[in-house]
Design a protein around this motif. Sequence first.
Motif, PDB file in Angstrom:
ATOM      1  N   LEU A 246      18.012  19.315  -3.575  1.00 39.94           N
ATOM      2  CA  LEU A 246      17.500  20.640  -3.259  1.00 39.94           C
ATOM      3  C   LEU A 246      17.662  20.934  -1.772  1.00 39.94           C
ATOM      4  N   GLN A 247      17.502  22.232  -1.459  1.00 41.69           N
ATOM      5  CA  GLN A 247      17.637  22.683  -0.077  1.00 41.69           C
ATOM      6  C   GLN A 247      16.615  21.996   0.837  1.00 41.69           C
TER       7      GLN A 247
ATOM      8  N   SER B 139      16.286  18.936   1.591  1.00 42.40           N
ATOM      9  CA  SER B 139      15.797  17.604   1.232  1.00 42.40           C
ATOM     10  C   SER B 139      16.277  16.542   2.216  1.00 42.40           C
ATOM     11  N   GLY B 140      17.339  16.868   2.963  1.00 42.65           N
ATOM     12  CA  GLY B 140      17.845  15.906   3.948  1.00 42.65           C
ATOM     13  C   GLY B 140      19.247  15.409   3.643  1.00 42.65           C
ATOM     14  N   LYS B 141      20.037  16.201   2.893  1.00 42.69           N
ATOM     15  CA  LYS B 141      21.389  15.772   2.518  1.00 42.69           C
ATOM     16  C   LYS B 141      22.295  15.597   3.729  1.00 42.69           C
TER      17      LYS B 141
ATOM     18  N   THR C 143      21.607  15.357   6.960  1.00 37.30           N
ATOM     19  CA  THR C 143      21.142  14.282   7.830  1.00 37.30           C
ATOM     20  C   THR C 143      21.482  12.921   7.222  1.00 37.30           C
TER      21      THR C 143
ATOM     22  N   ARG D 264      27.436  28.438   3.409  1.00 31.69           N
ATOM     23  CA  ARG D 264      26.899  28.645   4.749  1.00 31.69           C
ATOM     24  C   ARG D 264      27.757  27.948   5.789  1.00 31.69           C
TER      25      ARG D 264
ATOM     26  N   GLY E 199      22.653  22.790  -1.057  1.00 31.85           N
ATOM     27  CA  GLY E 199      21.386  22.685  -1.777  1.00 31.85           C
ATOM     28  C   GLY E 199      20.968  24.029  -2.328  1.00 31.85           C
TER      29      GLY E 199
ATOM     30  N   THR F  27      13.943  10.539   1.433  1.00 34.60           N
ATOM     31  CA  THR F  27      13.863  10.863   2.863  1.00 34.60           C
ATOM     32  C   THR F  27      12.429  11.147   3.296  1.00 34.60           C
ATOM     33  N   LYS F  28      12.254  11.207   4.615  1.00 30.97           N
ATOM     34  CA  LYS F  28      10.978  11.587   5.241  1.00 30.97           C
ATOM     35  C   LYS F  28       9.835  10.635   4.886  1.00 30.97           C
TER      36      LYS F  28
ATOM     37  N   GLY G 155      15.121   7.309   4.258  1.00 32.96           N
ATOM     38  CA  GLY G 155      15.189   7.938   5.577  1.00 32.96           C
ATOM     39  C   GLY G 155      13.833   7.803   6.241  1.00 32.96           C
ATOM     40  N   THR G 156      13.838   7.268   7.465  1.00 31.94           N
ATOM     41  CA  THR G 156      12.565   7.024   8.138  1.00 31.94           C
ATOM     42  C   THR G 156      12.441   7.785   9.446  1.00 31.94           C
ATOM     43  N   GLY G 157      13.243   8.846   9.612  1.00 28.77           N
ATOM     44  CA  GLY G 157      13.146   9.614  10.853  1.00 28.77           C
ATOM     45  C   GLY G 157      14.266  10.625  10.926  1.00 28.77           C
TER      46      GLY G 157
HETATM   47  N1  LIG Z   1      11.155  13.045   9.708  1.00 31.35           N
HETATM   48  C1  LIG Z   1      12.268  13.088   8.989  1.00 31.35           C
HETATM   49  N2  LIG Z   1      12.958  14.227   8.936  1.00 31.35           N
HETATM   50  C2  LIG Z   1      14.093  14.260   8.202  1.00 31.35           C
HETATM   51  C3  LIG Z   1      14.549  13.127   7.494  1.00 31.35           C
HETATM   52  N3  LIG Z   1      15.693  13.470   6.853  1.00 31.35           N
HETATM   53  C4  LIG Z   1      15.922  14.773   7.169  1.00 31.35           C
HETATM   54  N4  LIG Z   1      14.962  15.268   7.972  1.00 31.35           N
HETATM   55  C5  LIG Z   1      14.809  16.634   8.507  1.00 31.35           C
HETATM   56  O1  LIG Z   1      14.725  17.535   7.432  1.00 31.35           O
HETATM   57  C6  LIG Z   1      15.339  18.773   7.757  1.00 31.35           C
HETATM   58  C7  LIG Z   1      16.374  19.150   6.722  1.00 31.35           C
HETATM   59  O2  LIG Z   1      17.419  18.194   6.757  1.00 31.35           O
HETATM   60  P1  LIG Z   1      18.924  18.527   6.339  1.00 31.35           P
HETATM   61  O3  LIG Z   1      19.676  17.245   6.419  1.00 31.35           O
HETATM   62  O4  LIG Z   1      19.455  19.673   7.071  1.00 31.35           O
HETATM   63  O5  LIG Z   1      18.680  18.921   4.828  1.00 31.35           O
HETATM   64  P2  LIG Z   1      19.747  19.435   3.770  1.00 31.35           P
HETATM   65  O6  LIG Z   1      19.371  18.864   2.466  1.00 31.35           O
HETATM   66  O7  LIG Z   1      21.129  19.180   4.231  1.00 31.35           O
HETATM   67  O8  LIG Z   1      19.455  20.996   3.781  1.00 31.35           O
HETATM   68  P3  LIG Z   1      20.396  22.184   3.159  1.00 31.35           P
HETATM   69  O9  LIG Z   1      21.786  21.878   3.532  1.00 31.35           O
HETATM   70  O10 LIG Z   1      19.849  23.421   3.788  1.00 31.35           O
HETATM   71  O11 LIG Z   1      20.153  22.153   1.698  1.00 31.35           O
HETATM   72  C8  LIG Z   1      15.911  18.584   9.136  1.00 31.35           C
HETATM   73  O12 LIG Z   1      15.015  19.128  10.072  1.00 31.35           O
HETATM   74  C9  LIG Z   1      15.993  17.091   9.307  1.00 31.35           C
HETATM   75  O13 LIG Z   1      15.898  16.696  10.650  1.00 31.35           O
HETATM   76  C10 LIG Z   1      13.762  11.911   7.557  1.00 31.35           C
HETATM   77  O14 LIG Z   1      14.068  10.869   6.967  1.00 31.35           O
HETATM   78  N5  LIG Z   1      12.644  11.968   8.326  1.00 31.35           N
END
Ligand SMILES: Nc1nc2c(ncn2[C@@H]2O[C@H](COP(=O)(O)OP(=O)(O)OP(=O)(O)O)[C@@H](O)[C@H]2O)c(=O)[nH]1
Length: 443
Positions: free
Chosen positions: A107-108, A110-112, A114, A139, A191, A246-247, A272-274
């Motif tokens: 999903l959007q 979620s941290g893909k 990163t 996008r 996402g 993640t997170k 994911g821890t940060g």
């Molecule tokens: N604290 C923390 N933040 C995280 C982690 N993984 C991702 N983030 C944060 O979560 C937010 C979204 O991360 P993205 O990687 O952009 O997520 P995405 O799934 O690619 O989002 P879309 O492409 O919009 O669907 C960002 O602000 C990241 O910095 C994690 O393990 N820990």
Amino acid sequence: MFDTLSERLRKTLGNLSGRGRVTEADVDAAMREIRLSLLEADVNFKVVKDFVANVREKAVGAEVLQSLNAGQQVVKIVNDELVALLGAGDRTFHLQGNPAVVALVGLQGSGKTTSAAKLARYLVKQGRRPLLVAADPYRPAAADQLETLGRSLDIPVHRAPPGTPVVDIARGGLDAARRLVRDTVILDTAGRLTIDEELMAEIADVSAAVKPVETLLVVDAMTGQEAVAVAEAFKDAVPLTGLILTKIDGDARGGAALSISAVTGLAVKFMGTGEKTDALEVFHPDRLAGRILGMGDVMTLVERAQEHVDADQAAKAEEKLRKGQFTLEDFLEQIQAVQKMGPMGQLMSMIPGMGGMAKQAQEAVDRGELKRVEAMIRSMTPRERREPALINGSRRRRIAAGSGTVTSDVNRLIKQHAELQKLMKQLSGGGRKAALGAITGRR
Ligand SMILES: Nc1nc2c(ncn2[C@@H]2O[C@H](COP(=O)(O)OP(=O)(O)OP(=O)(O)O)[C@@H](O)[C@H]2O)c(=O)[nH]1
Ligand SMILES: [Mg+2]
């Protein structure tokens, strides 16, 4: 994330292992506590029910309760069951194929993106040559984000003009990988806000076109049981091979992390821890269980140290400590080195027996105490750092003013440093036991 749960479990198990004799009633009381702790941590109720039943059966059934160390054995049973719970499914990270294709879906937010960068960095460390592919045709900003991350890691990123069908982007990524001699392709897909048919169809098309050896669902552990529901829905629609959670560093209650594998049968392969690209851990259920139960996780700590701490520098610092020549300058260097290894609370929870202090330590850091120490040392002259004895009243006032602290802060720092020196001299001289007593007796 597991602070509260960890605190409660540690207390319950501490009571149990401290007992000379353990009765069935003691086990039942402990199981009630554990059940409540897990439910309050937002663990799926069915998972909790099975967990408690399994532990109880093993603890009461065999000769455990007759043995002399019954309490400890029950703790071990809880640990083993927790490892089993966390470790459901096949955790191998497969990289067959040339290039091996790894698709990240979810999903959007979620941290893909990163996680794609983190995974690429991890693979480089393993000696592989990854290529990142921005497989989000909607996008342009998404591709920019991946490109920025790729550049910072010196890893190439393949992208296509906006509107290119996602299957074509993925195929183009494979071609680019062959051209650039890259052995792994990581697809960062788009996402959606909700699980919809269009998203699932798109992922299925990509799967059919480039046959990923791994299709990992990226789930946000902060969303709690919702994360488990999302994983169930994806699993029914696309061929997933595992999860990236993640997170984990967030302050959600941790129930998702504890239940997701048991409920879905999908293994967590990474966590994911940060926010930074080095904040990815291979998922080891035994290590996480150790952290949650307050038994520490020395393996991860050692790996973090190996990755972030310069071995020569560390050896030099140790030598100085032993000789009692550890200056405030060295102190500053060490503070900086340790901070590179991760948040203080996380590090403390990995040290056996220190789990209980993790929260306090993190709070101290959050209050800016380390920053204050750094600022004070920076306000000293090089000579003062080497010879703190020089620091008299007027120098203390100057250092306090220069670092935005008060003289009593400077006094405390100098006193702590002097105590550390003394302690280390005792440690290196024969008085090891006495010195250890001094350490453990404090606080
Ligand atoms: N604290 C923390 N933040 C995280 C982690 N993984 C991702 N983030 C944060 O979560 C937010 C979204 O991360 P993205 O990687 O952009 O997520 P995405 O799934 O690619 O989002 P879309 O492409 O919009 O669907 C960002 O602000 C990241 O910095 C994690 O393990 N820990
Ligand atoms: Mg993204």
